[in-house]
Design a protein around this motif. Structure first.
Motif, PDB file in Angstrom:
ATOM      1  N   LEU A 108     -12.040  10.226  12.510  1.00 29.68           N
ATOM      2  CA  LEU A 108     -13.428  10.192  12.033  1.00 29.68           C
ATOM      3  C   LEU A 108     -13.552  10.934  10.706  1.00 29.68           C
ATOM      4  N   SER A 109     -12.975  12.105  10.628  1.00 26.87           N
ATOM      5  CA  SER A 109     -13.039  12.891   9.398  1.00 26.87           C
ATOM      6  C   SER A 109     -12.460  12.120   8.212  1.00 26.87           C
ATOM      7  N   ASP A 110     -11.362  11.427   8.426  1.00 21.70           N
ATOM      8  CA  ASP A 110     -10.734  10.660   7.343  1.00 21.70           C
ATOM      9  C   ASP A 110     -11.581   9.453   6.948  1.00 21.70           C
ATOM     10  N   HIS A 111     -12.143   8.761   7.928  1.00 25.15           N
ATOM     11  CA  HIS A 111     -13.027   7.631   7.595  1.00 25.15           C
ATOM     12  C   HIS A 111     -14.221   8.122   6.787  1.00 25.15           C
ATOM     13  N   GLU A 112     -14.787   9.267   7.172  1.00 25.31           N
ATOM     14  CA  GLU A 112     -15.927   9.803   6.437  1.00 25.31           C
ATOM     15  C   GLU A 112     -15.527  10.210   5.021  1.00 25.31           C
ATOM     16  N   SER A 113     -14.339  10.748   4.834  1.00 28.47           N
ATOM     17  CA  SER A 113     -13.859  11.090   3.490  1.00 28.47           C
ATOM     18  C   SER A 113     -13.732   9.840   2.623  1.00 28.47           C
ATOM     19  N   ILE A 114     -13.218   8.779   3.208  1.00 32.17           N
ATOM     20  CA  ILE A 114     -13.079   7.521   2.463  1.00 32.17           C
ATOM     21  C   ILE A 114     -14.455   6.953   2.125  1.00 32.17           C
ATOM     22  N   ILE A 115     -15.398   7.034   3.055  1.00 30.70           N
ATOM     23  CA  ILE A 115     -16.765   6.562   2.790  1.00 30.70           C
ATOM     24  C   ILE A 115     -17.343   7.302   1.584  1.00 30.70           C
ATOM     25  N   GLU A 116     -17.198   8.613   1.562  1.00 33.58           N
ATOM     26  CA  GLU A 116     -17.724   9.408   0.451  1.00 33.58           C
ATOM     27  C   GLU A 116     -17.060   9.024  -0.869  1.00 33.58           C
ATOM     28  N   PHE A 117     -15.744   8.821  -0.851  1.00 38.82           N
ATOM     29  CA  PHE A 117     -15.050   8.426  -2.074  1.00 38.82           C
ATOM     30  C   PHE A 117     -15.550   7.067  -2.563  1.00 38.82           C
ATOM     31  N   ILE A 118     -15.631   6.114  -1.655  1.00 41.85           N
ATOM     32  CA  ILE A 118     -16.089   4.771  -2.048  1.00 41.85           C
ATOM     33  C   ILE A 118     -17.514   4.833  -2.582  1.00 41.85           C
ATOM     34  N   ARG A 119     -18.385   5.545  -1.887  1.00 46.44           N
ATOM     35  CA  ARG A 119     -19.784   5.634  -2.313  1.00 46.44           C
ATOM     36  C   ARG A 119     -19.875   6.144  -3.758  1.00 46.44           C
ATOM     37  N   GLY A 120     -18.972   7.034  -4.136  1.00 44.95           N
ATOM     38  CA  GLY A 120     -18.960   7.552  -5.496  1.00 44.95           C
ATOM     39  C   GLY A 120     -18.453   6.575  -6.540  1.00 44.95           C
ATOM     40  N   THR A 121     -17.794   5.496  -6.107  1.00 41.87           N
ATOM     41  CA  THR A 121     -17.240   4.531  -7.079  1.00 41.87           C
ATOM     42  C   THR A 121     -18.114   3.292  -7.269  1.00 41.87           C
ATOM     43  N   ILE A 122     -18.961   2.983  -6.325  1.00 40.02           N
ATOM     44  CA  ILE A 122     -19.697   1.708  -6.348  1.00 40.02           C
ATOM     45  C   ILE A 122     -20.483   1.524  -7.642  1.00 40.02           C
ATOM     46  N   GLY A 123     -21.342   2.469  -7.943  1.00 31.46           N
ATOM     47  CA  GLY A 123     -22.157   2.358  -9.153  1.00 31.46           C
ATOM     48  C   GLY A 123     -21.335   2.432 -10.421  1.00 31.46           C
ATOM     49  N   GLU A 124     -20.326   3.291 -10.401  1.00 33.26           N
ATOM     50  CA  GLU A 124     -19.454   3.441 -11.565  1.00 33.26           C
ATOM     51  C   GLU A 124     -18.738   2.129 -11.885  1.00 33.26           C
ATOM     52  N   PHE A 125     -18.203   1.477 -10.858  1.00 34.78           N
ATOM     53  CA  PHE A 125     -17.523   0.198 -11.086  1.00 34.78           C
ATOM     54  C   PHE A 125     -18.485  -0.811 -11.710  1.00 34.78           C
ATOM     55  N   GLN A 126     -19.690  -0.877 -11.173  1.00 32.21           N
ATOM     56  CA  GLN A 126     -20.677  -1.857 -11.629  1.00 32.21           C
ATOM     57  C   GLN A 126     -21.212  -1.503 -13.019  1.00 32.21           C
ATOM     58  N   GLU A 127     -21.699  -0.294 -13.160  1.00 29.30           N
ATOM     59  CA  GLU A 127     -22.440   0.061 -14.368  1.00 29.30           C
ATOM     60  C   GLU A 127     -21.539   0.506 -15.520  1.00 29.30           C
ATOM     61  N   ALA A 128     -20.634   1.416 -15.263  1.00 25.74           N
ATOM     62  CA  ALA A 128     -19.813   1.957 -16.354  1.00 25.74           C
ATOM     63  C   ALA A 128     -18.672   1.036 -16.748  1.00 25.74           C
ATOM     64  N   HIS A 129     -18.147   0.287 -15.771  1.00 28.49           N
ATOM     65  CA  HIS A 129     -16.949  -0.509 -16.047  1.00 28.49           C
ATOM     66  C   HIS A 129     -17.185  -2.021 -15.961  1.00 28.49           C
ATOM     67  N   HIS A 130     -18.417  -2.425 -15.723  1.00 30.48           N
ATOM     68  CA  HIS A 130     -18.819  -3.835 -15.740  1.00 30.48           C
ATOM     69  C   HIS A 130     -17.993  -4.702 -14.791  1.00 30.48           C
ATOM     70  N   ASP A 131     -17.691  -4.142 -13.621  1.00 28.85           N
ATOM     71  CA  ASP A 131     -16.870  -4.856 -12.635  1.00 28.85           C
ATOM     72  C   ASP A 131     -17.674  -5.020 -11.344  1.00 28.85           C
ATOM     73  N   ALA A 132     -18.544  -6.012 -11.355  1.00 23.89           N
ATOM     74  CA  ALA A 132     -19.395  -6.282 -10.194  1.00 23.89           C
ATOM     75  C   ALA A 132     -18.555  -6.718  -8.996  1.00 23.89           C
ATOM     76  N   GLY A 133     -17.459  -7.424  -9.246  1.00 27.39           N
ATOM     77  CA  GLY A 133     -16.613  -7.904  -8.155  1.00 27.39           C
ATOM     78  C   GLY A 133     -16.016  -6.766  -7.346  1.00 27.39           C
ATOM     79  N   THR A 134     -15.454  -5.773  -8.041  1.00 25.14           N
ATOM     80  CA  THR A 134     -14.868  -4.640  -7.329  1.00 25.14           C
ATOM     81  C   THR A 134     -15.961  -3.796  -6.685  1.00 25.14           C
ATOM     82  N   SER A 135     -17.099  -3.657  -7.357  1.00 22.31           N
ATOM     83  CA  SER A 135     -18.219  -2.920  -6.771  1.00 22.31           C
ATOM     84  C   SER A 135     -18.643  -3.564  -5.458  1.00 22.31           C
TER      85      SER A 135
END
Length: 157
Positions: A108-135
């Motif tokens: 559970l702890s590891d899944h939650e760590s991965i969730i937090e990491f992913i949540r931090g990348t979603i907007g960055e992928f879309q907005e800063a790097h123009h990669d809607a597909g990866t977002s």
């Protein structure tokens, strides 16, 4: 051959690097899930053993999907244990018990760590790097981890 995805080479490189970290996390989690499946002990062995088997099979598919997403961006996926251990946010844990409660809490702890990491990348992928597909891809992956975390959490109540 030149890759033309509508995403600059620089942005693809940044996204691929973050995906490499995610791949490392996913691979380490896969290994830890195998460990839980193999080394589980206790009165609830059979049912939890089968549940952990479902989880490691799902985890293997996730690992493959993340690696393929990196390749879609025209980069190579890290593919050595050394690379994974250098890139991962997760830690290896020795001891702590082989009962279902201990192993479930670790997963559970590891899944939650991965969730937090992913949540931090979603907007960055879309907005800063123009990669809607990866977002979009990692949003779906985050939802998968959220469901698994919910189920693991329910086992601990």
């Amino acid at each position: 051959m030149k890759t033309t995805l509508g995403i600059s080479a620089e942005n693809r490189e940044i996204v691929a690097h973050d995906l490499a970290k995610l791949l490392a996390d996913e691979f380490v989690l896969y290994t830890k899930t195998l460990n839980a499946h193999w080394n589980l002990e206790g009165m609830d062995f059979h049912s939890v053993h089968l549940y952990f088997e479902e989880l490691y099979k799902q985890s293997a598919e996730i690992v493959d999907g993340v690696a393929e997403r990196i390749r879609q961006l025209d980069h190579y996926a890290p593919a050595t244990l050394k690379n994974f251990l250098q890139l991962t946010h997760l830690t290896e844990q020795d001891g702590g018990g082989n009962d279902s409660r201990s192993l479930t809490a670790k997963l559970l702890s590891d899944h939650e760590s991965i969730i937090e990491f992913i949540r931090g990348t979603i907007g960055e992928f879309q907005e800063a790097h123009h990669d809607a597909g990866t977002s979009d891809y990692v949003t779906g992956l985050m939802e998968t981890h959220e469901k698994i975390a919910w189920m693991l959490r329910a086992h601990l109540k």
